[in-house]
Write a protein that holds these residues in place. Structure first.
Motif, mmCIF file in Angstrom:
data_model
loop_
_atom_site.group_PDB
_atom_site.id
_atom_site.type_symbol
_atom_site.label_atom_id
_atom_site.label_comp_id
_atom_site.label_asym_id
_atom_site.label_seq_id
_atom_site.Cartn_x
_atom_site.Cartn_y
_atom_site.Cartn_z
ATOM 1 N N ASN A 8 -27.729 -26.973 54.630
ATOM 2 C CA ASN A 8 -28.290 -27.085 55.981
ATOM 3 C C ASN A 8 -28.897 -25.760 56.429
ATOM 4 O OD1 ASN A 8 -27.318 -29.704 56.029
ATOM 5 N ND2 ASN A 8 -25.489 -29.208 57.209
ATOM 6 N N GLU A 128 -36.071 -41.868 55.938
ATOM 7 C CA GLU A 128 -34.636 -41.954 56.205
ATOM 8 C C GLU A 128 -33.792 -41.970 54.931
ATOM 9 O OE1 GLU A 128 -34.002 -45.356 58.639
ATOM 10 O OE2 GLU A 128 -35.113 -44.547 60.350
ATOM 11 N N SER A 130 -31.713 -40.807 51.649
ATOM 12 C CA SER A 130 -30.771 -39.717 51.393
ATOM 13 C C SER A 130 -30.009 -40.030 50.114
ATOM 14 C CB SER A 130 -29.795 -39.543 52.566
ATOM 15 O OG SER A 130 -29.006 -40.704 52.726
ATOM 16 N N ASN A 132 -26.325 -38.527 47.735
ATOM 17 C CA ASN A 132 -25.155 -37.657 47.652
ATOM 18 C C ASN A 132 -25.088 -37.021 46.277
ATOM 19 O OD1 ASN A 132 -24.151 -38.240 50.294
ATOM 20 N ND2 ASN A 132 -23.382 -40.202 49.526
ATOM 21 N N HIS A 137 -24.525 -33.950 50.916
ATOM 22 C CA HIS A 137 -25.359 -35.044 51.417
ATOM 23 C C HIS A 137 -26.737 -34.484 51.727
ATOM 24 C CE1 HIS A 137 -26.383 -38.821 53.354
ATOM 25 N NE2 HIS A 137 -26.851 -38.127 54.390
ATOM 26 N N THR A 139 -30.787 -35.255 52.740
ATOM 27 C CA THR A 139 -31.736 -36.217 53.290
ATOM 28 C C THR A 139 -33.145 -35.903 52.800
ATOM 29 O OG1 THR A 139 -32.219 -34.940 55.292
ATOM 30 C CG2 THR A 139 -30.309 -36.420 55.363
ATOM 31 N N GLN A 142 -34.798 -33.100 54.827
ATOM 32 C CA GLN A 142 -34.409 -31.739 54.447
ATOM 33 C C GLN A 142 -35.115 -31.289 53.174
ATOM 34 O OE1 GLN A 142 -30.103 -32.524 54.463
ATOM 35 N NE2 GLN A 142 -29.871 -30.877 55.968
#
Length: 293
Positions: A8, A128, A130, A132, A137, A139, A142
Motif C-alpha cells: 500500500n 475492480e 484483485s 491474493n 491482497h 487490486t 494499485q
C-alpha cells in the motif's frame, strides 16, 4: 500484515513521487517553485472524470487526454505569466506569488463549475479485479497506479540522462545564459519543461482520483504541501531525490496509519522529514542547485 502495508505504501509513494517529479523538474530547469502545480494536479482528475462520464472515453485515453490538457495549462502558465517575469529578471519571490494567484484562480473556477462536493468516477470505470498472493491482497487499481507511475518516471529519467534533450535541459539548469550562447533554444525548452511537468502532475491527479475515487477542488493543496516536502527532502531540483523522497513519504504515512494512528500520519511523516534535514540540510542528494549565470 507488514507485506500488505508495504505494498500500500508503494502505491501511495509512487503517486507522491510522480507529482514531485514535475514539481522538481520546473525548479531544476526554470529555477521557479511553481505553486500552481497542486491546482493543475487537481484539474487532471476533473478532466479525466469529465471525459469518462460525459464522453464515455476509455480510462487509458482519458488519462492521456488529461495529461495533454494539463500540459497545455502548464505551457500557458509559463508563456503568459512566467515568461514576462523572466524577461524582467524579477526576484524569485515574484513568480511564486504569481503562481499562488494562478492556483487560487483555477481552484475557484473549478469550485464554481463543479461545486465543492466530492465527485466520483462512474460505476464500472475503475477496475475492480484483485488477487491474493500469500497474505498480500493486490487490486488492479494499485497495480495500474504503480505501473503507470514508474513507467512515466523511468521515461523522464531516461530522457534526462540519455538524450540530447536531457543534456540540453541539464545545461539550462546549470546556466541559462551559457546554454543560450551554446545555441540551445532556452525559451522553447522552458515551455517544454512546463508542459511536461504539468502533464506529470495531471497524471498524478488522475491516479489519486482513481485510488480514492474522490475528487474535489481542494485536493491539490495538501498534495502541494507534500510535494514541497518531497523535493526539499530529496534535494531541490534533483530528480532522483524526488523519486526517493516521494516513496519515503508514502511509506512513512502508511506505516504510521497502520501501526500508530491515522491522527499522527502527517506529524510522524513531517517529523521524520525534519530530522533528516537536520542531518542533511540540502536533502538526501547533494547540494541545492544554484544558477551560476
Amino acid at each position: 500484515m507488514l507485506e500488505q502495508q508495504l505494498f500500500n505504501a508503494l502505491s501511495l509513494g509512487s503517486v507522491y513521487a510522480l507529482f514531485a517529479l514535475g514539481f522538481t523538474l520546473v525548479f531544476g530547469v526554470l529555477g521557479v517553485i511553481n505553486l500552481s502545480h497542486g491546482a493543475i494536479f487537481m484539474l487532471g482528475s476533473y478532466v479525466a472524470l469529465l471525459l469518462v462520464d460525459k464522453l464515455s472515453m476509455p480510462l487509458p485515453l482519458a488519462l492521456l487526454a488529461a495529461m495533454l490538457v494539463t500540459g497545455l495549462i502548464g505551457f500557458l502558465v509559463d508563456y503568459l505569466i512566467l515568461r514576462p517575469l523572466r524577461a524582467r529578471n524579477v526576484p524569485h519571490l515574484v513568480p511564486m506569488i504569481a503562481t499562488i494567484g494562478v492556483a487560487i484562480m483555477l481552484t475557484n473556477l473549478t469550485q464554481g463549475l463543479f461545486g465543492t462536493d466530492n465527485k466520483r468516477f462512474p460505476f464500472g470505470t475503475i477496475p475492480e479485479g484483485s488477487f491474493n498472493w500469500g497474505h498480500l491482497h493486490v487490486t488492479a487499481v494499485q497495480v495500474g497506479i504503480i505501473g503507470i507511475s514508474f513507467v512515466l518516471m523511468l521515461v523522464l529519467l531516461s530522457i534526462m540522462r540519455k538524450t540530447q534533450l536531457g543534456r540540453a535541459l541539464r545545461a539550462i539548469a546549470e546556466s541559462p545564459k551559457a546554454a543560450y550562447l551554446l545555441g540551445i533554444n532556452v525559451d522553447g525548452l522552458f515551455y517544454l519543461t512546463s508542459f511536461a511537468a504539468a502533464a506529470l502532475g495531471g497524471a498524478a491527479g488522475v491516479l489519486v482520483g482513481l485510488s480514492f475515487n474522490a475528487i474535489s477542488p481542494y485536493m491539490g493543496q495538501p498534495m502541494l504541501l507534500k510535494g514541497i516536502a518531497v523535493i526539499i527532502l530529496g534535494g531541490m531540483g534533483d530528480i532522483r531525490g524526488a523519486l526517493i523522497g516521494g516513496l519515503f513519504l508514502g511509506f512513512a504515512e502508511v506505516l504510521t496509519v497502520a501501526y500508530i494512528s491515522s491522527d499522527f500520519r502527517d506529524a510522524v511523516a513531517f517529523g521524520l522529514l525534519f530530522l533528516i534535514l537536520l542531518v542533511r540540510p540540502s536533502g538526501m542528494f547533494g547540494k541545492i542547485l544554484e544558477r551560476k549565470a
